[in-house]
Motif scaffolding. Sequence first.
Motif, PDB file in Angstrom:
ATOM      1  N   GLY A 226       1.289  -1.172   0.098  1.00 13.37           N
ATOM      2  CA  GLY A 226      -0.082   0.286   0.334  1.00 13.37           C
ATOM      3  C   GLY A 226       0.967   1.426  -0.129  1.00 13.37           C
ATOM      4  N   MET A 227       1.565   1.470   0.491  1.00 15.22           N
ATOM      5  CA  MET A 227       2.584   2.383   0.691  1.00 15.22           C
ATOM      6  C   MET A 227       3.629   2.691  -1.043  1.00 15.22           C
ATOM      7  N   MET A 228       3.896   1.760  -1.062  1.00 12.91           N
ATOM      8  CA  MET A 228       5.183   2.163  -2.273  1.00 12.91           C
ATOM      9  C   MET A 228       4.232   1.933  -3.228  1.00 12.91           C
ATOM     10  N   MET A 229       2.945   1.885  -2.817  1.00 17.49           N
ATOM     11  CA  MET A 229       1.648   1.483  -4.466  1.00 17.49           C
ATOM     12  C   MET A 229       1.425   3.360  -3.998  1.00 17.49           C
ATOM     13  N   ALA A 230       1.135   3.846  -3.496  1.00 12.84           N
ATOM     14  CA  ALA A 230       1.162   5.634  -2.822  1.00 12.84           C
ATOM     15  C   ALA A 230       2.000   5.907  -3.396  1.00 12.84           C
ATOM     16  N   GLY A 231       2.862   5.920  -2.676  1.00 11.06           N
ATOM     17  CA  GLY A 231       4.625   6.301  -2.428  1.00 11.06           C
ATOM     18  C   GLY A 231       4.719   6.636  -4.415  1.00 11.06           C
ATOM     19  N   SER A 232       4.646   5.384  -4.930  1.00 12.95           N
ATOM     20  CA  SER A 232       5.310   5.849  -6.285  1.00 12.95           C
ATOM     21  C   SER A 232       4.281   6.303  -6.998  1.00 12.95           C
ATOM     22  N   ARG A 233       3.030   6.477  -7.378  1.00 14.87           N
ATOM     23  CA  ARG A 233       1.856   7.546  -7.639  1.00 14.87           C
ATOM     24  C   ARG A 233       1.920   9.113  -7.475  1.00 14.87           C
ATOM     25  N   LEU A 234       2.675   8.943  -5.870  1.00 15.40           N
ATOM     26  CA  LEU A 234       2.470  10.928  -5.956  1.00 15.40           C
ATOM     27  C   LEU A 234       4.131  11.698  -6.511  1.00 15.40           C
ATOM     28  N   LEU A 235       4.688   9.964  -6.754  1.00 17.43           N
ATOM     29  CA  LEU A 235       6.439  10.784  -7.382  1.00 17.43           C
ATOM     30  C   LEU A 235       6.037  10.846  -8.484  1.00 17.43           C
ATOM     31  N   TYR A 236       4.885  10.362  -9.305  1.00 18.52           N
ATOM     32  CA  TYR A 236       5.054  10.448 -10.816  1.00 18.52           C
ATOM     33  C   TYR A 236       4.034  11.444 -10.605  1.00 18.52           C
ATOM     34  N   SER A 237       3.129  11.867  -9.898  1.00 19.98           N
ATOM     35  CA  SER A 237       2.503  12.996  -9.537  1.00 19.98           C
ATOM     36  C   SER A 237       3.017  14.487 -10.060  1.00 19.98           C
TER      37      SER A 237
ATOM     38  N   LEU B 217       9.908  11.439 -13.924  1.00 18.23           N
ATOM     39  CA  LEU B 217       9.480  10.536 -12.551  1.00 18.23           C
ATOM     40  C   LEU B 217       8.086  10.436 -13.571  1.00 18.23           C
ATOM     41  N   GLY B 218       7.303  11.604 -14.527  1.00 16.69           N
ATOM     42  CA  GLY B 218       6.104  11.488 -14.751  1.00 16.69           C
ATOM     43  C   GLY B 218       6.194  10.487 -15.879  1.00 16.69           C
ATOM     44  N   LYS B 219       6.848   9.532 -16.425  1.00 11.70           N
ATOM     45  CA  LYS B 219       6.769   8.456 -17.301  1.00 11.70           C
ATOM     46  C   LYS B 219       5.908   6.771 -16.484  1.00 11.70           C
ATOM     47  N   LEU B 220       5.244   6.568 -17.574  1.00 11.66           N
ATOM     48  CA  LEU B 220       4.397   5.365 -17.419  1.00 11.66           C
ATOM     49  C   LEU B 220       5.508   4.209 -18.360  1.00 11.66           C
ATOM     50  N   SER B 221       5.491   2.926 -17.753  1.00 10.47           N
ATOM     51  CA  SER B 221       5.764   1.929 -18.664  1.00 10.47           C
ATOM     52  C   SER B 221       4.697   1.108 -19.326  1.00 10.47           C
ATOM     53  N   LYS B 222       5.772   0.498 -20.397  1.00 13.04           N
ATOM     54  CA  LYS B 222       5.236  -0.410 -21.535  1.00 13.04           C
ATOM     55  C   LYS B 222       2.892  -1.034 -20.493  1.00 13.04           C
ATOM     56  N   ASN B 223       3.136  -1.602 -19.522  1.00 12.24           N
ATOM     57  CA  ASN B 223       2.032  -1.789 -18.566  1.00 12.24           C
ATOM     58  C   ASN B 223       1.493  -0.787 -18.113  1.00 12.24           C
ATOM     59  N   LYS B 224       1.777   0.312 -18.266  1.00 17.82           N
ATOM     60  CA  LYS B 224       0.879   1.684 -17.473  1.00 17.82           C
ATOM     61  C   LYS B 224       1.568   1.720 -15.753  1.00 17.82           C
ATOM     62  N   GLN B 225       2.578   1.157 -15.455  1.00 15.18           N
ATOM     63  CA  GLN B 225       2.968   1.864 -14.280  1.00 15.18           C
ATOM     64  C   GLN B 225       3.992   2.660 -14.365  1.00 15.18           C
ATOM     65  N   PRO B 226       3.950   3.294 -12.920  1.00 16.09           N
ATOM     66  CA  PRO B 226       5.161   4.228 -13.242  1.00 16.09           C
ATOM     67  C   PRO B 226       6.778   4.084 -12.490  1.00 16.09           C
ATOM     68  N   LEU B 227       7.078   3.473 -13.109  1.00 19.62           N
ATOM     69  CA  LEU B 227       8.202   2.333 -12.442  1.00 19.62           C
ATOM     70  C   LEU B 227       9.522   3.605 -12.365  1.00 19.62           C
ATOM     71  N   ASN B 228      10.126   4.047 -12.795  1.00 18.12           N
ATOM     72  CA  ASN B 228      10.657   4.711 -12.419  1.00 18.12           C
ATOM     73  C   ASN B 228      10.578   6.141 -11.295  1.00 18.12           C
TER      74      ASN B 228
END
Length: 476
Positions: A331-342, A353-364
């Motif tokens: 939960g925390m890593m999902m939320a934290g990565s979405r915040l950094l993505y935003s 940081l706002g780029k998505l991978s091929k499977n639509k995930q904010p991997l960076n």
Amino acid sequence: MHKIWKRFTLKEDPSVYQDKDSHLMQVLTVKDFLALGVGTIVSTSIFTLPGVVAARYAGPAVAISEILAAVVAGFVALAYAEMASAMPFAGSAYSWISVIFGEGFGWIAGWSLLAEYFIAVAFVASGLSANFRGLIQPLFSLPPQLSNAFGVKGGMFDLVAALVIFMIAYLLSRGVSEAARIQNILVVLKVIAIFIFILVGITALHPENYLPFIPAAKANPDGTVFGGWRGIYAGVSSIFLSYIGFDSIAANSAEAKDPAKTMPRGIIGSLIIAVALFVSVSLVLVGMFKYTNYANNAEPVGWALRTAGHPIVATVVQTIAIVGMFTALIGMMMAGSRLLYSFGRDGMLPQWLGKLSKNKQPLNALTVLTIIGVVLGAVSPFEFLSQLVSAGTLVAFMFVSIGIYALRPREGKDIPEPGFKVPFYPVLPFVGFLGALIVFLGLDIDAKIYIGVWFIIGLVMYFTYGAKHSALNDRK
């Protein structure tokens, strides 16, 4: 000064966030968010903090501290539910405040939450490591240098905490749907472990351990207070981090199916379930042994069961609990990565940081969060992390609570009518703000100093980088 204020209050268009976040997969249901919320709230802290707070601040009255913290969290959760229902954007408070108050205020709220996620990942991993090492100790012991954070009992690096964070990062990189399925299973297992502890622990209660329920106040060596209402108040501020998991639900609202209904049910429902579990565990824990036995004990549940003569049950509960603790990290890593993505999405931090991978995930963004979480979790003491998690979150909670007053006039206009509204408006949003402020004032002075330093760093980052590279510069 006028120019700075104008820049600080430059508002984002909500339709822009809606368009940008539309690339994320909207696959999460109420069931997923309940599991995400309960999994994040009922995390390492339910197996660790009740004993620590009882020994350090409140004695048996730790249950009162938890109830009061839950009441404050409940008022804030109502505001979160309305915000998430009206604006289901990645980044939760950062995105909401950028829309209703302006970019600068959104940055402050988001920067505060970033402290929460960085430190919460480290905190949960640290607690999981302590429980895992307690479980395997009869069979195998890691050397002290690889068992504890830097400077704690001869430790240099917490190897288990680091490995756990890397494992969760790998799982999340495979996609949110797969992570949600695993999360749902693990949450059920964790709740079962809690019920086993409660049922077995009830058979080993000693009524004298509850007396006096509110011990007489006395000063701790570090200047804090144990016992009395001041001890309970200090306990509220320390235990408050236990209930911050509903923010992780909101941070993933851009990936929700029918967010107008899904978000309020997930946020409020998970908090209610978590409170009931927390209070039950605490009352059983302090009833089994006098609270002084839990001082500096990072795995009180397992210790209490073993010492009460239930080693097999302790092993079963701790094994399930350790596996279940992965849910909080998810939960925390999902939320934290979405915040950094935003942040990257808006140009407030580097755009990659706002780029998505091929499977639509904010991997960076996930990679950066992982590295920082590993460093903090491996070198920072457990109790120090717990106070800092609360400090960063409470700042964002105050923003969201007071933000309802700016949101209401825009609902049904440029912002859709939400599926849920805070009741007893305009009273309850202010009560939530006041409650969060009171809890913040009860934190240790060190936590306030460190969050103050983090706040100053955030302002420097905003004016030297964020304001210059913001996507809003193209729309002024």
